[in-house]
Scaffold this active site. Structure first.
Site: not given
Ligand code: ZN
Ligand code: FE
Length: 264
Positions: A60, A62, A64-65, A116, A138, A176
């Site tokens: 996805h 985001h 942090d990905h 998400h 996530d 995570h």
């Protein structure tokens, strides 16, 4: 017969940021990485292990990905796969549910898991060294699930149902390390669940040694994760104490997710 036998694959959780894992899978020569939010931990591992990065799988959009995608692609020429319905660093091979992503000789099946984010996807392989493997970003965490930033409770429930229907032996690679805080909530929801209590003790031991609690498995998550158990009488009853009007599966799931959002 397959000309390439994906055997002796090593699966490594590279820690990044506060609590992310960048999953690296390799066969001793080539590697793939999932959701590289940062490039340096991946580049370091490739150098240390003498690996060539062949593919990047993104679940996805985001940061942090995806933060390390462009730098890693530039440095290695790796092919990037990602969700067709989201904006991730171009160019990439866009995927939606039912598509296949071929990496390291493994055909990953793509599963749509909105909730998400709206276009979130997961990658499933039914046999890597004899057991199935899932990269779920996530969407599903051990003992929990992702926050509903873009999707509805109905979408997330359907997404989690699809993941829960995978074989029990499926290794679940979440993005995570949220396990202990998730399990603290799960124990309040379902205090009489003995499997949950046992799993919490085991994870506390792992974290005390600085080890990941992941991968989990689909079978374990079905036994301990309240978000896969919202139709169980004990879980639904606990959710209804907070939301008495919750009178169907989606409303119960929504109440559970809301409860978790407010849980301290
Ligand atoms: Zn995310
Ligand atoms: Fe994340």
């Amino acid at each position: 017969m397959a000309f390439y036998n994906p055997r002796f694959m090593e699966l490594i959780a590279l820690p990044a940021f506060e609590d992310n894992y960048l999953w690296l899978l390799h066969d001793g020569t080539q590697a793939l990485v999932v959701d590289p939010g940062a490039a340096p931990p991946v580049a370091d591992a490739l150098r240390r292990l003498g690996l060539r990065l062949a593919a990047i799988l993104v679940t996805h959009h985001h940061g942090d990905h995806t933060g390390g995608v462009a730098a890693l692609r530039e440095a290695t020429g790796a092919r990037v796969f990602g969700p067709a319905r989201e904006r991730i660093p171009e160019p990439f091979t866009p995927l939606t549910g039912g598509d296949r992503a071929l990496a390291l000789g493994i055909a990953f099946r793509v599963i749509d898991v909105p909730g998400h984010t709206a276009g979130h996807i997961a990658y499933f392989a039914d046999d890597v060294d004899g057991a199935p493997l899932l990269f779920c970003g996530d969407t599903l965490f051990s003992g929990g699930c992702g926050r509903l930033f873009e999707g509805t409770p109905a979408q997330m429930l359907a997404s989690l149902d699809a993941l829960a229907a995978l074989p029990a032996s499926t290794r679940v690679c979440c993005a995570h390390e949220y396990t202990l805080s998730n399990l603290r909530f799960a124990r309040v929801v379902e205090p009489a669940n003995a499997a949950l209590a046992g799993h919490e003790r085991q994870c506390q031991g792992l974290r005390a040694q600085g080890l990941p609690t992941l991968p989990s498995s689909v079978g374990l998550e079905r036994a301990i994760n309240p978000f896969l158990r919202s139709r169980e009488a004990a879980v639904a009853q606990a959710a209804r104490v907070r939301a008495p009007a919750a009178n169907d599966d989606v409303a119960v799931f929504a109440a559970l997710r809301q409860w978790k959002n407010e849980f301290k």
